[in-house]
Design an enzyme around this catalytic site. Structure first.
Site, PDB file in Angstrom:
ATOM      1  N   PHE A 171     113.606  18.165  48.658  1.00 34.59           N
ATOM      2  CA  PHE A 171     113.677  18.781  49.989  1.00 34.59           C
ATOM      3  C   PHE A 171     113.349  20.266  49.984  1.00 34.59           C
ATOM      4  O   PHE A 171     113.044  20.840  51.029  1.00 34.59           O
ATOM      5  CB  PHE A 171     115.086  18.580  50.586  1.00 34.59           C
ATOM      6  CG  PHE A 171     116.097  19.591  50.093  1.00 34.59           C
ATOM      7  CD1 PHE A 171     116.209  20.840  50.701  1.00 34.59           C
ATOM      8  CD2 PHE A 171     116.913  19.312  49.008  1.00 34.59           C
ATOM      9  CE1 PHE A 171     117.130  21.782  50.238  1.00 34.59           C
ATOM     10  CE2 PHE A 171     117.828  20.251  48.538  1.00 34.59           C
ATOM     11  CZ  PHE A 171     117.927  21.496  49.158  1.00 34.59           C
ATOM     12  N   LYS A 195     105.996   9.935  48.587  1.00 30.86           N
ATOM     13  CA  LYS A 195     107.232   9.885  49.379  1.00 30.86           C
ATOM     14  C   LYS A 195     107.795  11.294  49.492  1.00 30.86           C
ATOM     15  O   LYS A 195     108.283  11.856  48.509  1.00 30.86           O
ATOM     16  CB  LYS A 195     108.285   8.992  48.707  1.00 30.86           C
ATOM     17  CG  LYS A 195     109.494   8.757  49.608  1.00 30.86           C
ATOM     18  CD  LYS A 195     110.679   8.178  48.881  1.00 30.86           C
ATOM     19  CE  LYS A 195     111.612   9.229  48.355  1.00 30.86           C
ATOM     20  NZ  LYS A 195     112.253  10.083  49.385  1.00 30.86           N
ATOM     21  N   GLU A 198     113.291  12.600  52.360  1.00 29.21           N
ATOM     22  CA  GLU A 198     113.693  12.027  53.650  1.00 29.21           C
ATOM     23  C   GLU A 198     114.395  13.068  54.522  1.00 29.21           C
ATOM     24  O   GLU A 198     114.678  12.823  55.680  1.00 29.21           O
ATOM     25  CB  GLU A 198     114.594  10.800  53.425  1.00 29.21           C
ATOM     26  CG  GLU A 198     115.957  11.083  52.805  1.00 29.21           C
ATOM     27  CD  GLU A 198     115.935  11.189  51.273  1.00 29.21           C
ATOM     28  OE1 GLU A 198     114.849  11.421  50.701  1.00 29.21           O
ATOM     29  OE2 GLU A 198     117.012  11.042  50.657  1.00 29.21           O
ATOM     30  N   ARG A 199     114.655  14.266  53.936  1.00 22.32           N
ATOM     31  CA  ARG A 199     115.363  15.286  54.708  1.00 22.32           C
ATOM     32  C   ARG A 199     114.418  16.239  55.437  1.00 22.32           C
ATOM     33  O   ARG A 199     114.838  16.922  56.358  1.00 22.32           O
ATOM     34  CB  ARG A 199     116.281  16.078  53.777  1.00 22.32           C
ATOM     35  CG  ARG A 199     117.365  15.173  53.180  1.00 22.32           C
ATOM     36  CD  ARG A 199     118.391  15.971  52.426  1.00 22.32           C
ATOM     37  NE  ARG A 199     118.292  15.742  51.008  1.00 22.32           N
ATOM     38  CZ  ARG A 199     119.098  16.293  50.111  1.00 22.32           C
ATOM     39  NH1 ARG A 199     120.039  17.117  50.494  1.00 22.32           N
ATOM     40  NH2 ARG A 199     118.959  16.028  48.832  1.00 22.32           N
ATOM     41  N   SER A 248     116.422  16.337  41.464  1.00 27.68           N
ATOM     42  CA  SER A 248     117.644  16.522  40.677  1.00 27.68           C
ATOM     43  C   SER A 248     117.542  15.791  39.338  1.00 27.68           C
ATOM     44  O   SER A 248     116.755  14.855  39.171  1.00 27.68           O
ATOM     45  CB  SER A 248     118.837  15.982  41.461  1.00 27.68           C
ATOM     46  OG  SER A 248     118.699  14.590  41.619  1.00 27.68           O
ATOM     47  N   CYS A 303     114.491  25.871  42.539  1.00 30.44           N
ATOM     48  CA  CYS A 303     114.777  25.442  41.170  1.00 30.44           C
ATOM     49  C   CYS A 303     114.642  26.613  40.202  1.00 30.44           C
ATOM     50  O   CYS A 303     115.141  26.573  39.099  1.00 30.44           O
ATOM     51  CB  CYS A 303     113.842  24.325  40.753  1.00 30.44           C
ATOM     52  SG  CYS A 303     112.139  24.873  40.718  1.00 30.44           S
ATOM     53  N   GLU A 403     124.527  23.079  38.460  1.00 33.01           N
ATOM     54  CA  GLU A 403     123.544  23.764  39.306  1.00 33.01           C
ATOM     55  C   GLU A 403     124.141  23.810  40.713  1.00 33.01           C
ATOM     56  O   GLU A 403     124.418  22.768  41.308  1.00 33.01           O
ATOM     57  CB  GLU A 403     122.228  22.972  39.321  1.00 33.01           C
ATOM     58  CG  GLU A 403     121.146  23.639  40.151  1.00 33.01           C
ATOM     59  CD  GLU A 403     119.927  22.735  40.376  1.00 33.01           C
ATOM     60  OE1 GLU A 403     120.108  21.561  40.708  1.00 33.01           O
ATOM     61  OE2 GLU A 403     118.795  23.227  40.217  1.00 33.01           O
TER      62      GLU A 403
HETATM   63  P1  NAD Z   1     117.023  14.767  44.817  1.00 31.68           P
HETATM   64  O1  NAD Z   1     116.959  14.306  43.421  1.00 31.68           O
HETATM   65  O2  NAD Z   1     118.263  14.479  45.611  1.00 31.68           O
HETATM   66  O3  NAD Z   1     115.823  14.123  45.655  1.00 31.68           O
HETATM   67  C1  NAD Z   1     114.492  14.160  45.163  1.00 31.68           C
HETATM   68  C2  NAD Z   1     113.786  12.868  45.527  1.00 31.68           C
HETATM   69  O4  NAD Z   1     114.401  11.784  44.824  1.00 31.68           O
HETATM   70  C3  NAD Z   1     113.888  12.566  47.016  1.00 31.68           C
HETATM   71  O5  NAD Z   1     112.643  12.092  47.464  1.00 31.68           O
HETATM   72  C4  NAD Z   1     114.975  11.513  47.080  1.00 31.68           C
HETATM   73  O6  NAD Z   1     114.775  10.597  48.135  1.00 31.68           O
HETATM   74  C5  NAD Z   1     114.889  10.820  45.730  1.00 31.68           C
HETATM   75  N1  NAD Z   1     116.204  10.371  45.241  1.00 31.68           N
HETATM   76  C6  NAD Z   1     117.381  11.054  45.331  1.00 31.68           C
HETATM   77  N2  NAD Z   1     118.365  10.340  44.749  1.00 31.68           N
HETATM   78  C7  NAD Z   1     117.820   9.205  44.301  1.00 31.68           C
HETATM   79  C8  NAD Z   1     118.334   8.068  43.600  1.00 31.68           C
HETATM   80  N3  NAD Z   1     119.616   7.970  43.276  1.00 31.68           N
HETATM   81  N4  NAD Z   1     117.479   7.087  43.275  1.00 31.68           N
HETATM   82  C9  NAD Z   1     116.188   7.178  43.599  1.00 31.68           C
HETATM   83  N5  NAD Z   1     115.654   8.221  44.264  1.00 31.68           N
HETATM   84  C10 NAD Z   1     116.439   9.224  44.600  1.00 31.68           C
HETATM   85  O7  NAD Z   1     116.694  16.325  44.831  1.00 31.68           O
HETATM   86  P2  NAD Z   1     116.734  17.305  46.072  1.00 31.68           P
HETATM   87  O8  NAD Z   1     118.159  17.561  46.435  1.00 31.68           O
HETATM   88  O9  NAD Z   1     115.806  16.841  47.123  1.00 31.68           O
HETATM   89  O10 NAD Z   1     116.093  18.613  45.420  1.00 31.68           O
HETATM   90  C11 NAD Z   1     116.850  19.582  44.746  1.00 31.68           C
HETATM   91  C12 NAD Z   1     116.792  19.381  43.252  1.00 31.68           C
HETATM   92  O11 NAD Z   1     115.447  19.402  42.818  1.00 31.68           O
HETATM   93  C13 NAD Z   1     117.477  20.503  42.468  1.00 31.68           C
HETATM   94  O12 NAD Z   1     118.161  19.945  41.385  1.00 31.68           O
HETATM   95  C14 NAD Z   1     116.324  21.361  41.995  1.00 31.68           C
HETATM   96  O13 NAD Z   1     116.578  22.119  40.839  1.00 31.68           O
HETATM   97  C15 NAD Z   1     115.287  20.317  41.742  1.00 31.68           C
HETATM   98  N6  NAD Z   1     113.964  20.897  41.787  1.00 31.68           N
HETATM   99  C16 NAD Z   1     113.325  21.084  40.600  1.00 31.68           C
HETATM  100  C17 NAD Z   1     112.079  21.675  40.591  1.00 31.68           C
HETATM  101  C18 NAD Z   1     111.370  21.925  39.304  1.00 31.68           C
HETATM  102  O14 NAD Z   1     110.174  22.178  39.346  1.00 31.68           O
HETATM  103  N7  NAD Z   1     112.049  21.863  38.160  1.00 31.68           N
HETATM  104  C19 NAD Z   1     111.461  22.058  41.796  1.00 31.68           C
HETATM  105  C20 NAD Z   1     112.149  21.825  42.987  1.00 31.68           C
HETATM  106  C21 NAD Z   1     113.393  21.239  42.963  1.00 31.68           C
END
Ligand code: NAD
Length: 518
Positions: A171, A195, A198-199, A248, A303, A403
């Site tokens: 997101f 994809k 969704e937020r 994440s 991140c 984090e």
């Molecule tokens: P998230 O993991 O909640 O969601 C990311 C994607 O995964 C979304 O599309 C979501 O629908 C999907 N998802 C979430 N939980 C899932 C599950 N249990 N099973 C399958 N799919 C699932 O992450 P977020 O809250 O959207 O983003 C923030 C996180 O992303 C932070 O931890 C941040 O550090 C990380 N991030 C990392 C980088 C990098 O380059 N290292 C860049 C941006 C964000």
């Protein structure tokens, strides 16, 4: 009541108009270059984080819709892979121009759905646009190798596209991270099923439409929606050859494990805890401004946010100045002119961040600046957390180990540079680390000894420009080939090697050779 500055109102209006044209209340499924209303019965509400007003409803794509997206991408690949690299380069040139033309609209959609300030949202678009700009150089970046291995025999290697690529986005960068995939997939001759989070899917929907306008044929870029069922479909669908995930660590480890077990290439950028080490010889003013900006910008939801500060020696005396700098930041809605810190993404996220701040108090840390229970004027229902600084923090405390992903800076004190390096290296994450120093020797020692994959020397957020790759490591990355840059192009392609022999004398040989040539 939303406060909209006159400067941003026109772009905000464009965002609303776009919403009405493409999404009258719902976000569409995008297949074969068309926006299609989902037939789902399960909808996910998207709220403006500044007001919690409903912005749009996102479908959990149905199994039929998910299959239709892959059908379209698979069919498009059959012809798209045979288009010339020059024609794909032209699409990239057009895409760059169109993103520039729609920059404000994209930024408005980001501020509306994600909450970050309009100025910061423009930066979100720019960092993605720069990836699209590197895609225009594909003709020089994707050249192969050739060697004349013996008389009349040549071996050459070139790179071919893989096929259908899956991308799963977070997101926090609604334009930049989809743009880590869309232009490079097009330039390399692959096709995409993406994809968005969704937020906040709005910017992705406009980016998909801009790809069509740029010349991407139907089926090359397809957008599906939803949560775990969509992710599981992408992981298990055999026609999807590779997956780019950013998000994440919990979701990423699951996606990497299941995706690779299914024989797919997976690159997964994960969570982080980025440290800033302050050496006593640093320029104080630059250091304080850099830390305040990098800890609290985007409400700490980057991140690469600098979320852990390590004061060395007497620099612990600088903390009050850092707190004074943080107090000057204006916390408000992202469209309000002059806002520095917008809301966090959801009420649950705000509650989690405030709970971590409270846990630090219970575990013996000191709250030097407290942003809990902050409500900016005009935004009684938003998810706001003010800049927060927690001192006397030690590893093992929840605020250090997790984090936080909010506008919270945790501070640990050490006496020497070696202690600081040990502390940073004992952290499981490895996205980025920065040092502030005026000593070349100190900077060089830090560069050599720190294990994190992206190092800043007097640079707070050392994400390289996209002619390089995003090189987080340790617990912040799973996979072998990083996003964008040379590694990103290699992730999206595979080598093919041809050995050719053109010696006419062989045509007159009378007996076949059965031995390996020696
Ligand atoms: P998230 O993991 O909640 O969601 C990311 C994607 O995964 C979304 O599309 C979501 O629908 C999907 N998802 C979430 N939980 C899932 C599950 N249990 N099973 C399958 N799919 C699932 O992450 P977020 O809250 O959207 O983003 C923030 C996180 O992303 C932070 O931890 C941040 O550090 C990380 N991030 C990392 C980088 C990098 O380059 N290292 C860049 C941006 C964000």
């Amino acid at each position: 009541v939303r406060i909209i500055s006159t400067r941003f109102s026109s772009s905000f209006q464009v965002a609303r108009n776009h919403d009405k044209i493409q999404n009258p209340g719902t976000t569409k499924f995008y297949v074969n270059n068309e926006f299609v209303e989902s037939k789902t019965s399960k909808w996910i509400d998207v709220h403006d984080p500044a007001t919690n007003n409903l912005v749009t409803r996102v479908p959990q794509s149905t199994p039929e819709e998910l299959t239709a997206a892959v059908d379209a991408a698979e069919k498009a690949f059959k012809t798209f892979k045979n288009t010339t690299i020059l024609s794909r380069q032209q699409i990239a040139f057009n895409y760059v121009r169109l993103i520039r033309e729609h920059w404000d609209e994209l930024a408005s959609l980001i501020t509306l759905e994600q909450g970050k300030t309009f100025a910061d949202a423009k930066g979100d678009v720019l960092r993605g646009l720069q990836v699209a700009e590197t895609a225009t150089a594909v003709t020089t970046q994707l050249t192969g190798e050739l060697l004349e291995v013996s008389r009349d025999m040549e071996t050459k290697t070139y790179r071919e596209p893989l096929g259908v690529i899956g991308a799963i986005c977070p997101f926090n960068f609604p334009a930049m991270i989809p743009l880590w995939s869309i232009p490079l997939v097009i330039a390399t001759g692959n096709t995409l099923v993406l994809k968005p989070s969704e937020r906040d899917p709005g910017a992705t929907m406009l980016l998909a439409d801009l790809a069509r306008q740029a010349g991407a044929p139907p089926g090359v870029i397809n957008i599906v929606h939803g949560q775990a069922p969509t992710v599981d479909f992408i992981l298990d669908e055999p026609r999807i050859k590779a997956i780019s995930f950013v998000g994440s660590s919990k979701a990423g480890k699951y996606i990497y494990t299941r995706g690779t077990a299914n024989g797919k290439r997976v690159q997964a950028n994960l969570a982080a805890k980025n440290h800033a080490v302050v050496s006593p010889d640093a320029n104080k003013n630059h250091t304080i401004n850099s830390i305040v900006g990098a800890a609290f910008g985007a409400a700490g939801q980057r991140c690469m946010a600098l979320s852990a500060l390590v004061t060395v020696g007497e620099t612990k005396e600088w903390l009050n100045d850092i707190a004074e700098g943080a107090k000057k930041l204006k916390v408000s809605g992202g469209f309000v002119e002059g806002t520095d810190v917008g809301p966090v993404i959801t009420p649950e996220s705000k509650a989690r961040i405030e709970d971590i701040i409270s846990s630090a108090e219970k575990e013996g840390a000191t709250i030097l600046l407290d942003g809990r229970n902050y409500t900016p004027e005009g935004f009684p229902n938003g998810n706001f957390v003010g800049p927060t600084i927690i001192t006397n923090v030690k590893p093992g405390m929840r605020c250090y180990d997790e984090e936080i992903f909010g506008p919270v800076l945790v501070v640990t004190h050490v006496e020497t540079l070696d202690d600081a390096i040990d502390l940073v290296n004992s952290n499981p994450y490895g996205n980025g680390a920065a040092i502030f120093t005026n000593s070349g020797a100190t900077g060089y020692k830090f560069q050599k000894e720190i294990e994190a994959g992206q190092i800043g020397i007097n640079v707070p957020i050392p994400v390289p420009l996209p002619m390089f790759s995003f090189t987080g490591n340790k617990g912040s990355f799973l996979g072998d080939l990083n996003f964008y840059g040379k590694a990103g192009l290699h992730f999206l392609t595979q080598p093919k090697t041809i050995t050719a022999h053109w010696r006419h004398e062989d045509a007159v040989a009378i007996k076949a050779s059965v031995d390996m040539p020696t």
